[in-house]
Design an enzyme around this catalytic site. Structure first.
Site, PDB file in Angstrom:
ATOM      1  N   LYS A  40      15.430  70.795  14.646  1.00 31.82           N
ATOM      2  CA  LYS A  40      16.199  70.083  15.335  1.00 31.82           C
ATOM      3  C   LYS A  40      16.455  70.948  16.395  1.00 31.82           C
ATOM      4  O   LYS A  40      16.700  70.667  17.386  1.00 31.82           O
ATOM      5  CB  LYS A  40      16.893  68.974  15.476  1.00 31.82           C
ATOM      6  CG  LYS A  40      16.235  67.889  14.693  1.00 31.82           C
ATOM      7  CD  LYS A  40      14.502  66.847  14.877  1.00 31.82           C
ATOM      8  CE  LYS A  40      14.531  65.903  14.683  1.00 31.82           C
ATOM      9  NZ  LYS A  40      12.988  65.472  15.490  1.00 31.82           N
ATOM     10  N   ASP A  41      16.618  72.224  16.159  1.00 32.05           N
ATOM     11  CA  ASP A  41      17.761  73.070  17.063  1.00 32.05           C
ATOM     12  C   ASP A  41      16.294  73.936  17.995  1.00 32.05           C
ATOM     13  O   ASP A  41      16.380  73.799  19.404  1.00 32.05           O
ATOM     14  CB  ASP A  41      17.859  75.177  16.156  1.00 32.05           C
ATOM     15  CG  ASP A  41      19.619  74.182  15.756  1.00 32.05           C
ATOM     16  OD1 ASP A  41      20.207  73.687  14.840  1.00 32.05           O
ATOM     17  OD2 ASP A  41      19.324  74.980  14.641  1.00 32.05           O
TER      18      ASP A  41
END
Length: 453
Positions: A40-41
């Site tokens: 999700k970064d």
């Protein structure tokens, strides 16, 4: 160079032990090696950059998001590096480790109730939208519908995999949560004309045709509350990109998660377990020239109190290493009397004992009421309380709180210690679903070697 420059370019790790006997290669895309600990970064950075460019997020602003944890962690990390505030809303089922990580980055965390209809003002998405609107300088990231989410994977994840495999990849497997990862990376790989895109989904998730009932794997799938007016899928998910979906049970996912740690030395979350189970199915029967890449979204360090905790497994009724002493499952359980939450006295079976307790379950379209998850149970009704009531009286009139759940593999003495002493019946969980009822006196007798009264 900042910490944000370390996002992406994660390695591929070839799985060797759990793939024994397979002709095809299976490689794992280690997204847990991103600085924030998850895939999700990538989406978090892309969404922030797009908002900065459009002017939606101004200097000194507040990043707001509703999340199961990982996207919030990525956004909190970025907020810390770029001087924003982060306000993150998470459901109460999120792991303790994720909540502590968010706070470690300086995010303000709002915990709301999970398992409610999307329209409920307490729903994660509703709370996040309200807080973004009420907060001066607030910007809602909106990962579920933000095009920058799949766009991040179209621009980075897909090309990386293509390059790292020397264009040899034949199958790409990823879980479906918001849908951004599989939609973006899958779209890039699909353009090559040589890669099959496979989604991995919890058995109960609606993406793969499940009934939308609760499941135990975080950060994946699509839960739908029975009272939801309209099931709205994320705009970040592009179903046309996915060639097929493999449905995976909670037990399979959790068992594979633990195997990865103990057989491959890879500590990943249970959504990785889901994806790897699907990848091994895909690899079955493939020829030696095939190469399967499976994406590992996050680290198991975020779930040490859950999937890697033997006590948690036992309490939820999943297989776990043997525990000392007699177990809940050593007591014969009675089949639960399951009735729809809207049932009336008229719906009660003709032949029931005076001590029978009915469990009221939220009904789901197209699925018989059987082995419900605790999250779909709204209460318990002692049938003795209904004596003399009119046939059209709703059973909810007599409802008491749901029976406390205990795991079938849980030591009886531990189950007794953590459940209310004034409760006479307990719901037995097998693989996280209610499969029986035991009485408290029977468990007490088991631990004291005395007959139950």
């Amino acid at each position: 160079m900042s910490v944000l420059d370390a996002i992406g370019d994660t390695p591929l790790i070839r799985l060797t032990r759990i793939t024994a006997g397979l002709a095809a290669e299976v490689h794992l895309k280690a997204e847990f090696l991103n600085p924030g600990g998850s895939v999700k970064d990538r989406a978090a950075l892309a969404m922030v950059q797009a908002a900065e460019e459009s002017g939606e997020l101004l200097p000194g602003g507040v990043i707001v998001e509703g999340t199961s944890g990982n996207t919030g962690i990525g956004l909190a990390m970025i907020a810390a590096q770029r001087g924003y505030r982060a306000l993150v809303v998470v459901p109460d089922k999120s792991s303790e480790e994720k909540i502590k990580t968010l706070r470690a980055y300086g995010a303000e965390v709002v915990i709301t109730v999970g398992g409610v209809p999307r329209e409920d003002p307490r729903h994660v998405s509703q709370v996040a939208a309200r807080l973004a609107a009420e907060t001066p300088g607030g910007w809602l990231a909106g990962q579920y519908d933000n095009p920058a989410n799949p766009g991040a994977h179209l621009a980075t994840t897909g090309p990386e995999i293509w390059r790292q495999t020397g264009r040899r990849i034949t199958h790409f497997v990823a879980g479906i949560g918001t849908g951004g990862t599989i939609s973006g990376a899958g779209a890039f790989l699909r353009k090559t004309g040589t890669v099959t895109i496979v989604g991995a989904d919890p058995e109960n998730s609606v993406y793969g045709g499940g009934d939308g009932s609760p499941y135990y794997v975080e950060s994946i799938g699509h839960y739908v509350h029975p009272a939801t007016d309209q099931d709205v899928w994320p705009q970040s998910y592009h179903p046309q990109v996915v060639d097929r979906i493999e449905r995976v049970s909670d037990r399979e996912s959790i068992e594979m998660t633990r195997r990865l740690a103990r057989e491959e030395g890879i500590l990943a979350g249970a959504s990785t377990g889901t994806a790897v189970v699907a990848a091994l199915r895909v690899a079955q029967g493939l020829h030696p020239g095939s190469l399967v890449v499976v994406l590992a979204p996050d680290s198991g360090r975020a779930y040490l109190s859950k999937y890697f905790d033997d006590g948690w497994l036992r309490r939820a009724g999943f297989p776990a290493p043997p525990a000392p002493g007699p177990l809940v499952g050593d007591v014969p359980a009675t089949a639960p009397l399951l009735l729809a939450a809207d049932a009336t006295v008229r719906d009660l079976p003709a032949r029931t004992g005076p001590d029978t307790v009915a469990i009221l379950v939220l009904p789901r379209r197209g699925r018989p009421i059987s082995d419900p998850a605790p999250g779909d149970v709204i209460g318990a009704v002692p049938l003795a309380a209904t004596a003399g009531a009119a046939p059209d009286t709703p059973l909810t009139t007599f409802a008491q709180p749901p029976l406390p759940p205990v795991g079938i593999n849980e030591p009886a003495i531990e189950a007794l210690a953590r459940t209310p002493p004034d409760t006479t019946r307990l719901a037995v969980l097998t693989d996280g679903r209610i499969t029986g009822i035991v009485t408290r006196p029977s468990l007490t007798a088991l631990t004291s070697n005395e007959p139950a009264s």
